[in-house]
Write an enzyme that holds these catalytic residues in place. Structure first.
Site, PDB file in Angstrom:
ATOM      1  N   HIS A  50      -0.964   0.526  -9.675  1.00  0.00           N
ATOM      2  CA  HIS A  50      -1.728  -0.307  -8.740  1.00  0.00           C
ATOM      3  C   HIS A  50      -2.420  -1.448  -9.493  1.00  0.00           C
ATOM      4  CE1 HIS A  50      -4.058  -0.436  -4.681  1.00  0.00           C
ATOM      5  NE2 HIS A  50      -3.964  -1.660  -5.227  1.00  0.00           N
ATOM      6  N   ARG A  78       0.851  -1.195   0.000  1.00  0.00           N
ATOM      7  CA  ARG A  78       0.000   0.000   0.000  1.00  0.00           C
ATOM      8  C   ARG A  78       0.881   1.237   0.000  1.00  0.00           C
ATOM      9  NH1 ARG A  78      -3.631  -2.415  -1.656  1.00  0.00           N
ATOM     10  NH2 ARG A  78      -5.672  -2.782  -0.737  1.00  0.00           N
TER      11      ARG A  78
HETATM   12  P1  NDP Z   1      -2.220 -11.302   4.712  1.00  0.00           P
HETATM   13  O1  NDP Z   1      -3.080 -10.683   5.730  1.00  0.00           O
HETATM   14  O2  NDP Z   1      -2.489 -12.696   4.266  1.00  0.00           O
HETATM   15  O3  NDP Z   1      -0.704 -11.278   5.224  1.00  0.00           O
HETATM   16  C1  NDP Z   1      -0.132 -10.145   5.788  1.00  0.00           C
HETATM   17  C2  NDP Z   1       1.281 -10.449   6.242  1.00  0.00           C
HETATM   18  O4  NDP Z   1       1.863  -9.241   6.756  1.00  0.00           O
HETATM   19  C3  NDP Z   1       1.319 -11.486   7.376  1.00  0.00           C
HETATM   20  O5  NDP Z   1       2.458 -12.303   7.257  1.00  0.00           O
HETATM   21  C4  NDP Z   1       1.441 -10.597   8.621  1.00  0.00           C
HETATM   22  O6  NDP Z   1       2.072 -11.200   9.718  1.00  0.00           O
HETATM   23  C5  NDP Z   1       2.330  -9.486   8.082  1.00  0.00           C
HETATM   24  N1  NDP Z   1       2.193  -8.289   8.913  1.00  0.00           N
HETATM   25  C6  NDP Z   1       1.084  -7.572   9.179  1.00  0.00           C
HETATM   26  N2  NDP Z   1       1.374  -6.581  10.055  1.00  0.00           N
HETATM   27  C7  NDP Z   1       2.677  -6.703  10.348  1.00  0.00           C
HETATM   28  C8  NDP Z   1       3.555  -6.012  11.206  1.00  0.00           C
HETATM   29  N3  NDP Z   1       3.139  -4.969  11.946  1.00  0.00           N
HETATM   30  N4  NDP Z   1       4.832  -6.416  11.275  1.00  0.00           N
HETATM   31  C9  NDP Z   1       5.257  -7.475  10.558  1.00  0.00           C
HETATM   32  N5  NDP Z   1       4.474  -8.189   9.719  1.00  0.00           N
HETATM   33  C10 NDP Z   1       3.208  -7.794   9.622  1.00  0.00           C
HETATM   34  O7  NDP Z   1      -2.207 -10.296   3.477  1.00  0.00           O
HETATM   35  P2  NDP Z   1      -1.947 -10.651   1.940  1.00  0.00           P
HETATM   36  O8  NDP Z   1      -0.651 -11.355   1.816  1.00  0.00           O
HETATM   37  O9  NDP Z   1      -3.128 -11.287   1.344  1.00  0.00           O
HETATM   38  O10 NDP Z   1      -1.852  -9.168   1.309  1.00  0.00           O
HETATM   39  C11 NDP Z   1      -0.891  -8.239   1.757  1.00  0.00           C
HETATM   40  C12 NDP Z   1      -1.244  -6.858   1.224  1.00  0.00           C
HETATM   41  O11 NDP Z   1      -0.996  -6.783  -0.177  1.00  0.00           O
HETATM   42  C13 NDP Z   1      -2.715  -6.447   1.324  1.00  0.00           C
HETATM   43  O12 NDP Z   1      -3.043  -6.031   2.627  1.00  0.00           O
HETATM   44  C14 NDP Z   1      -2.800  -5.322   0.338  1.00  0.00           C
HETATM   45  O13 NDP Z   1      -2.489  -4.094   0.958  1.00  0.00           O
HETATM   46  C15 NDP Z   1      -1.710  -5.662  -0.687  1.00  0.00           C
HETATM   47  N6  NDP Z   1      -2.264  -6.010  -1.996  1.00  0.00           N
HETATM   48  C16 NDP Z   1      -1.886  -5.239  -3.079  1.00  0.00           C
HETATM   49  C17 NDP Z   1      -2.345  -5.533  -4.332  1.00  0.00           C
HETATM   50  C18 NDP Z   1      -1.891  -4.753  -5.514  1.00  0.00           C
HETATM   51  O14 NDP Z   1      -2.407  -4.946  -6.613  1.00  0.00           O
HETATM   52  N7  NDP Z   1      -0.903  -3.896  -5.356  1.00  0.00           N
HETATM   53  C19 NDP Z   1      -3.269  -6.659  -4.570  1.00  0.00           C
HETATM   54  C20 NDP Z   1      -3.580  -7.410  -3.375  1.00  0.00           C
HETATM   55  C21 NDP Z   1      -3.102  -7.069  -2.143  1.00  0.00           C
HETATM   56  P3  NDP Z   1       1.446 -12.528  10.419  1.00  0.00           P
HETATM   57  O15 NDP Z   1       1.756 -13.652   9.440  1.00  0.00           O
HETATM   58  O16 NDP Z   1       2.193 -12.665  11.667  1.00  0.00           O
HETATM   59  O17 NDP Z   1      -0.033 -12.280  10.577  1.00  0.00           O
HETATM   60  C1  OXD Z   2      -6.158  -5.524  -3.060  1.00  0.00           C
HETATM   61  C2  OXD Z   2      -5.729  -4.591  -4.109  1.00  0.00           C
HETATM   62  O1  OXD Z   2      -5.987  -5.233  -1.873  1.00  0.00           O
HETATM   63  O2  OXD Z   2      -6.100  -4.807  -5.291  1.00  0.00           O
HETATM   64  O3  OXD Z   2      -6.684  -6.614  -3.394  1.00  0.00           O
HETATM   65  O4  OXD Z   2      -5.004  -3.637  -3.815  1.00  0.00           O
END
Ligand code: NDP
Ligand code: OXD
Length: 318
Positions: free
Chosen positions: A281, A233
């Site tokens: 994005h 993000r």
């Molecule tokens: P998940 O919720 O499955 O995983 C998030 C990961 O981040 C987990 O491993 C979590 O740790 C870790 N995390 C969260 N907070 C912290 C912190 N404070 N410190 C360290 N690690 C942290 O999310 P996804 O993998 O599905 O997606 C990640 C992000 O990708 C989404 O939230 C979105 O913002 C972005 N995204 C962007 C897209 C794009 O087109 N650019 C498309 C889709 C998503 P833990 O394992 O311990 O819970």
């Molecule tokens: C998502 C994105 O969060 O598209 O899925 O950014």
């Protein structure tokens, strides 16, 4: 009983009609309406499928039972203080995961194989032959080992990169060196030549990609200077610090898919920075077919009395 679709997202690849068509074709037991064209009685709205709905809108449906977010990231939703206190379900489908892995692998390889230098050489008609190092010489660090980060890390490791991951809680992923929490962040950064960012935007991660973090990345790697790839993000990154770090050599290059303001304003210096690769994005778009199938399966299971999957923890923020 109605499923209301609310899809917004200025400048993103979101168009509402394919969602309505797909939901209407698949969801037999529940009528489907599309906001703002259709105006179902507010009491009839039991489910919503949303992307960036206007703040306050979901609070107007008194019988709402489940909010289905049509993307993986829920930061825009949880920022709405009026969001009803009902289960919020995020997307977790292999179609989205594979799209993100394509993006991450594409950009890791682009930096690793110095493709931008080769493109410039082609334009100048120069037979430029930069050193070609092995993937095994390059240390990739994946911030976020969730649905998306784990798959990217796994594929990169299979390509031969030395891969580590960082998460909030301790994870075990075969072939990946796992670090967790703020205490282990410095060690994770110190061994990282290419940083891939796939953490959600939460109060804890807001602005985490800043000058201090960039200075902690490895400076003894084969790329000369560390590289950052952010597909998480825009709110994770301090854009002035990125520009300064590119200018003074703290960072060798960046790939950015997400920004504090989207679309990225035309006058923003990142657009024309020679060390920046900018994408709109679109690292991993939500495919209406794959995501509709996922939501419909969840509604059908919920109607049978089964538990919802991938419900967001509102306190953690993801
Ligand atoms: P998940 O919720 O499955 O995983 C998030 C990961 O981040 C987990 O491993 C979590 O740790 C870790 N995390 C969260 N907070 C912290 C912190 N404070 N410190 C360290 N690690 C942290 O999310 P996804 O993998 O599905 O997606 C990640 C992000 O990708 C989404 O939230 C979105 O913002 C972005 N995204 C962007 C897209 C794009 O087109 N650019 C498309 C889709 C998503 P833990 O394992 O311990 O819970
Ligand atoms: C998502 C994105 O969060 O598209 O899925 O950014």
């Amino acid at each position: 009983m109605t499923l209301l679709i609310v899809v917004q997202g200025a400048g993103e690849n979101w168009s509402a009609e394919p969602w309505r068509q797909r939901f209407a074709a698949r969801l037999k037991s529940v009528p489907v309406a599309l906001w703002p064209k259709d105006t179902p009685a507010p009491e009839s709205v039991r489910y919503v499928a949303v992307w960036k709905p206007p703040p306050g809108l979901l609070g107007t449906f008194p019988n709402l039972e489940v909010i289905f977010n049509l993307g993986a990231g829920v930061d825009a939703l949880v920022a709405d203080a009026t969001l009803p206190d009902v289960p919020l379900v995020r997307v977790a489908v292999s179609d989205l995961t594979k799209r993100m892995t394509e993006y991450v692998v594409l950009h890791v390889l682009m930096h690793h194989r110095q493709q931008r230098r080769l493109d410039a050489a082609q334009r100048a008609k120069q037979w430029d032959t930069p050193d070609q190092r092995a993937a095994s010489a390059v240390r990739v660090g994946v911030m976020g080992l969730g649905e998306l980060g784990r798959d990217s890390a796994d594929v990169l490791a299979r390509l031969g990169f030395q891969v580590a991951g960082w998460s909030r809680s301790k994870r075990e992923v075969p072939g990946i060196d796992c670090y967790a929490g703020m205490d282990e962040l410095p060690a994770f950064l110190a061994r990282t030549d290419i940083l891939v960012v796939l953490v959600p935007l939460t109060p804890e991660t807001n602005g985490i990609l800043n000058a201090s973090l960039f200075r902690q990345l490895a400076r003894n790697g084969p790329l000369g200077a560390p590289v950052v790839i952010n597909a998480g993000r825009g709110g994770l990154q301090v854009e002035d610090d990125i520009v300064a770090a590119l200018n003074d050599g703290t960072l060798g290059a960046v790939t950015l898919d997400v920004f504090n303001t989207e679309p990225l304003p035309a006058e923003h210096p990142l657009w024309s920075h020679p060390k920046a690769t900018i994408t709109p994005h679109n690292a991993a778009d939500s495919d209406p077919e794959a995501v509709t199938d996922y939501v419909v399966a969840q509604i059908e299971a919920f109607e049978r009395g089964e538990p919802l999957q991938n419900v967001v923890d509102r306190v953690r923020g993801y």
